[in-house]
Design a protein around this motif. Structure first.
Motif, PDB file in Angstrom:
ATOM      1  N   GLY A   1       1.253 -41.556  -6.300  1.00 34.92           N
ATOM      2  CA  GLY A   1       1.968 -41.490  -7.575  1.00 34.92           C
ATOM      3  C   GLY A   1       1.546 -40.291  -8.391  1.00 34.92           C
ATOM      4  O   GLY A   1       0.797 -39.423  -7.932  1.00 34.92           O
ATOM      5  N   ALA A   2       2.031 -40.252  -9.620  1.00 36.41           N
ATOM      6  CA  ALA A   2       1.761 -39.128 -10.516  1.00 36.41           C
ATOM      7  C   ALA A   2       1.661 -39.625 -11.946  1.00 36.41           C
ATOM      8  O   ALA A   2       2.263 -40.639 -12.317  1.00 36.41           O
ATOM      9  N   GLU A   3       0.883 -38.882 -12.745  1.00 36.49           N
ATOM     10  CA  GLU A   3       0.751 -39.172 -14.173  1.00 36.49           C
ATOM     11  C   GLU A   3       1.018 -37.889 -14.944  1.00 36.49           C
ATOM     12  O   GLU A   3       0.459 -36.833 -14.627  1.00 36.49           O
ATOM     13  N   LYS A   4       1.864 -37.974 -15.960  1.00 39.31           N
ATOM     14  CA  LYS A   4       2.252 -36.811 -16.744  1.00 39.31           C
ATOM     15  C   LYS A   4       1.947 -37.061 -18.211  1.00 39.31           C
ATOM     16  O   LYS A   4       2.350 -38.077 -18.785  1.00 39.31           O
ATOM     17  N   LYS A   5       1.250 -36.132 -18.826  1.00 45.18           N
ATOM     18  CA  LYS A   5       0.980 -36.218 -20.257  1.00 45.18           C
ATOM     19  C   LYS A   5       2.159 -35.610 -21.002  1.00 45.18           C
ATOM     20  O   LYS A   5       2.495 -34.440 -20.805  1.00 45.18           O
ATOM     21  N   VAL A   6       2.808 -36.406 -21.855  1.00 45.05           N
ATOM     22  CA  VAL A   6       4.016 -35.947 -22.529  1.00 45.05           C
ATOM     23  C   VAL A   6       3.747 -35.498 -23.958  1.00 45.05           C
ATOM     24  O   VAL A   6       4.575 -34.815 -24.559  1.00 45.05           O
ATOM     25  N   SER A   7       2.626 -35.903 -24.527  1.00 42.81           N
ATOM     26  CA  SER A   7       2.235 -35.448 -25.854  1.00 42.81           C
ATOM     27  C   SER A   7       0.724 -35.596 -25.973  1.00 42.81           C
ATOM     28  O   SER A   7       0.055 -35.988 -25.009  1.00 42.81           O
ATOM     29  N   LYS A   8       0.191 -35.308 -27.145  1.00 40.97           N
ATOM     30  CA  LYS A   8      -1.255 -35.355 -27.333  1.00 40.97           C
ATOM     31  C   LYS A   8      -1.820 -36.734 -27.065  1.00 40.97           C
ATOM     32  O   LYS A   8      -2.929 -36.886 -26.553  1.00 40.97           O
ATOM     33  N   HIS A   9      -1.051 -37.782 -27.411  1.00 34.07           N
ATOM     34  CA  HIS A   9      -1.563 -39.149 -27.297  1.00 34.07           C
ATOM     35  C   HIS A   9      -0.753 -40.018 -26.334  1.00 34.07           C
ATOM     36  O   HIS A   9      -1.005 -41.219 -26.252  1.00 34.07           O
ATOM     37  N   SER A  10       0.197 -39.453 -25.612  1.00 32.70           N
ATOM     38  CA  SER A  10       1.063 -40.273 -24.764  1.00 32.70           C
ATOM     39  C   SER A  10       1.127 -39.723 -23.348  1.00 32.70           C
ATOM     40  O   SER A  10       1.088 -38.511 -23.130  1.00 32.70           O
ATOM     41  N   SER A  11       1.243 -40.646 -22.388  1.00 33.90           N
ATOM     42  CA  SER A  11       1.402 -40.256 -20.993  1.00 33.90           C
ATOM     43  C   SER A  11       2.206 -41.325 -20.260  1.00 33.90           C
ATOM     44  O   SER A  11       2.231 -42.496 -20.658  1.00 33.90           O
ATOM     45  N   VAL A  12       2.880 -40.905 -19.196  1.00 37.36           N
ATOM     46  CA  VAL A  12       3.637 -41.833 -18.356  1.00 37.36           C
ATOM     47  C   VAL A  12       3.191 -41.624 -16.910  1.00 37.36           C
ATOM     48  O   VAL A  12       2.771 -40.529 -16.524  1.00 37.36           O
ATOM     49  N   SER A  13       3.266 -42.696 -16.139  1.00 36.84           N
ATOM     50  CA  SER A  13       2.883 -42.588 -14.732  1.00 36.84           C
ATOM     51  C   SER A  13       3.731 -43.521 -13.896  1.00 36.84           C
ATOM     52  O   SER A  13       4.269 -44.526 -14.385  1.00 36.84           O
ATOM     53  N   ALA A  14       3.850 -43.187 -12.620  1.00 44.67           N
ATOM     54  CA  ALA A  14       4.574 -44.004 -11.653  1.00 44.67           C
ATOM     55  C   ALA A  14       3.830 -43.935 -10.330  1.00 44.67           C
ATOM     56  O   ALA A  14       3.326 -42.876  -9.945  1.00 44.67           O
ATOM     57  N   ALA A  15       3.735 -45.077  -9.649  1.00 46.53           N
ATOM     58  CA  ALA A  15       3.040 -45.131  -8.368  1.00 46.53           C
ATOM     59  C   ALA A  15       3.761 -46.100  -7.444  1.00 46.53           C
ATOM     60  O   ALA A  15       4.295 -47.120  -7.884  1.00 46.53           O
ATOM     61  N   VAL A  16       3.768 -45.753  -6.177  1.00 51.98           N
ATOM     62  CA  VAL A  16       4.376 -46.593  -5.151  1.00 51.98           C
ATOM     63  C   VAL A  16       3.259 -47.140  -4.260  1.00 51.98           C
ATOM     64  O   VAL A  16       2.444 -46.370  -3.738  1.00 51.98           O
ATOM     65  N   ARG A  17       3.227 -48.464  -4.104  1.00 49.51           N
ATOM     66  CA  ARG A  17       2.232 -49.093  -3.238  1.00 49.51           C
ATOM     67  C   ARG A  17       2.933 -49.718  -2.031  1.00 49.51           C
ATOM     68  O   ARG A  17       3.837 -50.540  -2.175  1.00 49.51           O
ATOM     69  N   ILE A  18       2.496 -49.311  -0.839  1.00 48.75           N
ATOM     70  CA  ILE A  18       3.045 -49.820   0.414  1.00 48.75           C
ATOM     71  C   ILE A  18       1.923 -50.557   1.136  1.00 48.75           C
ATOM     72  O   ILE A  18       0.911 -49.941   1.502  1.00 48.75           O
ATOM     73  N   GLY A  19       2.072 -51.877   1.308  1.00 51.65           N
ATOM     74  CA  GLY A  19       0.971 -52.632   1.865  1.00 51.65           C
ATOM     75  C   GLY A  19       1.394 -53.734   2.807  1.00 51.65           C
ATOM     76  O   GLY A  19       2.553 -54.147   2.852  1.00 51.65           O
ATOM     77  N   VAL A  20       0.434 -54.184   3.573  1.00 58.81           N
ATOM     78  CA  VAL A  20       0.600 -55.326   4.472  1.00 58.81           C
ATOM     79  C   VAL A  20      -0.484 -56.337   4.116  1.00 58.81           C
ATOM     80  O   VAL A  20      -1.666 -55.987   4.122  1.00 58.81           O
ATOM     81  N   PRO A  21      -0.142 -57.543   3.688  1.00 57.22           N
ATOM     82  CA  PRO A  21       1.191 -58.165   3.754  1.00 57.22           C
ATOM     83  C   PRO A  21       1.945 -58.133   2.433  1.00 57.22           C
ATOM     84  O   PRO A  21       2.924 -58.861   2.263  1.00 57.22           O
ATOM     85  N   THR A  22       1.557 -57.312   1.468  1.00 58.42           N
ATOM     86  CA  THR A  22       2.134 -57.372   0.120  1.00 58.42           C
ATOM     87  C   THR A  22       3.509 -56.743   0.020  1.00 58.42           C
ATOM     88  O   THR A  22       4.265 -57.031  -0.910  1.00 58.42           O
ATOM     89  N   GLY A  23       3.869 -55.827   0.927  1.00 58.05           N
ATOM     90  CA  GLY A  23       5.175 -55.183   0.884  1.00 58.05           C
ATOM     91  C   GLY A  23       5.176 -53.924   0.040  1.00 58.05           C
ATOM     92  O   GLY A  23       4.194 -53.173   0.002  1.00 58.05           O
ATOM     93  N   VAL A  24       6.275 -53.697  -0.673  1.00 58.60           N
ATOM     94  CA  VAL A  24       6.457 -52.462  -1.450  1.00 58.60           C
ATOM     95  C   VAL A  24       6.534 -52.800  -2.939  1.00 58.60           C
ATOM     96  O   VAL A  24       7.301 -53.686  -3.345  1.00 58.60           O
ATOM     97  N   THR A  25       5.744 -52.085  -3.734  1.00 58.80           N
ATOM     98  CA  THR A  25       5.712 -52.305  -5.181  1.00 58.80           C
ATOM     99  C   THR A  25       5.760 -50.972  -5.904  1.00 58.80           C
ATOM    100  O   THR A  25       5.082 -50.015  -5.514  1.00 58.80           O
ATOM    101  N   LEU A  26       6.569 -50.908  -6.945  1.00 60.78           N
ATOM    102  CA  LEU A  26       6.642 -49.733  -7.815  1.00 60.78           C
ATOM    103  C   LEU A  26       5.955 -50.081  -9.132  1.00 60.78           C
ATOM    104  O   LEU A  26       6.308 -51.069  -9.780  1.00 60.78           O
ATOM    105  N   LYS A  27       4.970 -49.267  -9.528  1.00 68.87           N
ATOM    106  CA  LYS A  27       4.229 -49.519 -10.767  1.00 68.87           C
ATOM    107  C   LYS A  27       4.536 -48.419 -11.779  1.00 68.87           C
ATOM    108  O   LYS A  27       4.269 -47.237 -11.519  1.00 68.87           O
ATOM    109  N   LEU A  28       5.083 -48.816 -12.920  1.00 63.37           N
ATOM    110  CA  LEU A  28       5.376 -47.882 -14.006  1.00 63.37           C
ATOM    111  C   LEU A  28       4.419 -48.164 -15.152  1.00 63.37           C
ATOM    112  O   LEU A  28       4.112 -49.323 -15.446  1.00 63.37           O
ATOM    113  N   ARG A  29       3.959 -47.122 -15.817  1.00 63.59           N
ATOM    114  CA  ARG A  29       2.985 -47.291 -16.892  1.00 63.59           C
ATOM    115  C   ARG A  29       3.254 -46.291 -18.008  1.00 63.59           C
ATOM    116  O   ARG A  29       3.500 -45.106 -17.744  1.00 63.59           O
TER     117      ARG A  29
END
Length: 561
Positions: free
Chosen positions: A336-364
């Motif tokens: 995934g990646a994390e991007k700082k959009v301002s002095k106090h704010s940031s957004v991130s997204a990550a993809v988790r591919i696992g066995v046996p959990t499957g596929v999960t997208l995490k937004l923050r």
């Protein structure tokens, strides 16, 4: 906070740049610079009443810079916190017989007392909100169910499977004592739980602290934690935990021993006993470009090995992350990646591919001390479709949001900050502009002498120097002739005045503080263009505002053929 921001925005005098010396200049360098400017600005050197008055102002400024930098005690404070440090309440009581190091410590004590008074009036709230979303029906392999889901609407395939809220309030009582109250409330698939904790932490010394915590949730809990620096490279922490349940009292212990392996690497060894028996070791390497962590964990419930890597792109305020973990519970790969959009704010997204959990997208989304996390479970199995959409969708969404929302907002905010900075420093800049023009006028006689000496030996002659904001070298002269004025000033005379023995040296600092200079475009990026002759050959260079400069340099030579 507004006062602190205003102080940061207000432009202060830079004594080192005004004297054109480096920040590690020796007392001899300071004295030589003072004598050079004193000869230039001394009122007795000028007969004209107007010039005499202007010279007096510049001479007093030169004298003030010399007095501060020539005094080890005042210089120590000025180096630490600038002019405001010299004006801090309580400075007058400091003994003049102390060493510079003792003066720094004394000032830091006064600053801590002021900070302590400020802290006692504030609390530091922190919070996280997590919303677990189940979207597995979107990528169900049963095609007959697919049409029914979409016939009832896309959102019928999405459900909130769990939520959790955590909040803490940190109340510093003194610089040594802190009380923290925290709570957590969550629900998962219809089952809820919660807890509340209160802790008191005391900084025993510069080498350690102790903390007592009590809590209630799934039974009362009590814990005692401590941290201690053992040597310069070795430190440890530990915690004893008591959990009171209907079946009796459970006791647990956690201890960590850490060692600084080198400048960027730390090794950890952790042992858990009682409530959860386990042992783990981890090596962390953290630099300005990357972060790497490798760990091995052995436990009664499960064991695993993991590797985490983060590539830091500071200039783009972007972090690229990747991790892999495998153990008795299964395995997963996350990127995934994390991007700082301002002095106090940031957004991130990550993809988790696992066995046996499957596929999960995490937004923050992180904003100041608040964080909002959205784990979206896309599929129970590892399939190409959810992996593709989980990877591509955040990128496309971010590109659209950045273009249509974030960039315009950031641009507007930046322009607003620039206008605020210009308004706050308006009178100050008018004063600096008048002072720069006066300094240039006072330099003319000295510059004529320097130029004549350099011409006689075919040395360094500044033919043109511009300072300010401009884009293309070929447009600099044309813009003036066409009536469009770039925000720049002519500093040919001030630079020629700094030439000594056919050399010009400018140190790493904003050039706006040099004698004869001022900031023509507050808040904007500035450059310095220098055209000069050396051994009758034409040279030219352009540097950023805070970059050092040493000329002549052969690479600056202009090919006239």
């Amino acid at each position: 906070m507004d006062d602190e921001t205003d102080q940061e925005t207000t432009i202060e005098d830079d004594y080192y740049t005004f004297l054109n010396i480096s920040r590690n200049a020796s007392p001899e360098d300071i004295s030589n610079a003072y004598r050079r400017l004193s000869r230039l600005y001394h009122p007795d050197k000028h007969v004209d009443p107007t010039l005499k008055k202007e010279a007096e102002v510049l001479f007093n400024r030169t004298k003030k810079a010399y007095e501060v930098l020539n005094d080890p005690h005042q210089r120590a404070i000025y180096d630490s916190l600038g002019i405001r440090g010299l004006e801090t309440e309580g400075w007058e009581i400091v003994q003049r017989t102390k060493t510079p190091q003792e003066i720094r410590e004394e000032y830091e004590r006064l600053a801590r007392e002021r900070e302590e008074r400020r802290l006692q009036q504030h609390t530091n709230p922190k919070g996280t909100v997590t919303v677990n979303i189940n979207a597995t029906d979107l990528f169900s392999k049963y095609d007959e169910d697919y049409s029914d889901g979409f016939s009832n609407g896309l959102f019928s395939c999405i459900e909130v499977s769990g939520m959790s809220f955590a909040q803490s309030i940190e109340a510093p009582l003194t610089l040594r004592d802190t009380v923290t109250m925290s709570g957590q409330l969550g629900t998962q698939n219809g089952t809820g739980s919660g807890s509340i904790n209160i802790s008191a932490k005391r900084l025993v010394s510069s080498k350690g602290w102790v903390e007592v915590e009590v809590g209630a949730g799934n039974g009362p809990t009590f814990s005692l934690k401590a941290f201690r620096t053992l040597t310069k490279r070795l430190f440890c922490d530990g915690a004893t935990i008591l959990q009171f349940t209907s079946h009796g009292v459970k006791a647990g212990y956690v201890g960590t021993l850490a060692m600084q392996l080198d400048k960027h690497m730390v090794g950890y060894l952790t042992y858990r006993a009682g409530i959860q028996d386990a042992m783990s070791t981890m090596i962390v390497r953290d630099t300005s470009q990357s972060y790497t962590a490798f760990s091995i964990h052995f436990g009664l419930l499960h064991s695993f090995v993991s590797l985490n890597y983060t590539y830091k792109m500071e200039e783009k305020q972007l972090k690229l992350r990747g991790s892999v973990k495998a153990g008795t519970f299964g395995a997963f790969l996350e990127y995934g990646a994390e991007k700082k959009v301002s002095k106090h704010s940031s957004v991130s997204a990550a993809v988790r591919i696992g066995v046996p959990t499957g596929v999960t997208l995490k937004l923050r989304l992180s904003r100041a001390s608040q964080a909002y996390t959205f784990p979206i479970h896309l599929c129970d199995e590892v399939l190409p479709a959810p992996i593709f959409y989980a990877t591509v969708a955040p990128i496309i969404t971010w590109t659209i949001i950045k273009k249509l929302i974030i960039d315009p907002v950031v641009k507007e905010r930046t322009e607003r900050e620039k206008e605020k900075q210009k308004e706050m420093n308006k009178s100050r800049m008018l004063e600096k502009q008048r002072e720069a023009k006066a300094a240039t006028e006072l330099m003319k006689e000295t510059v004529s002498r320097i130029r004549a000496e350099e011409e006689s030996k075919k040395g360094l002659i500044i033919t043109k120097a511009l300072y300010g904001r401009f884009v293309y070298p070929q447009d600099r002269v044309a813009t003036d002739e066409s009536g469009h004025r770039d925000e720049m000033i002519d500093v040919t005379i001030p630079l020629q005045c700094l030439v000594k023995d056919s050399k010009l040296i400018l140190h790493k600092a904003s050039k706006s503080q040099l004698p004869g200079f001022y900031d023509p475009c507050v808040g904007e990026d500035k450059q310095l263009l220098v055209q000069y002759l050396f051994h009758t050959h034409t040279h030219e260079c352009v540097i950023q505002d805070d970059a050092p400069l040493r000329i002549p340099v052969s690479s600056h030579k202009v090919n006239t053929t």
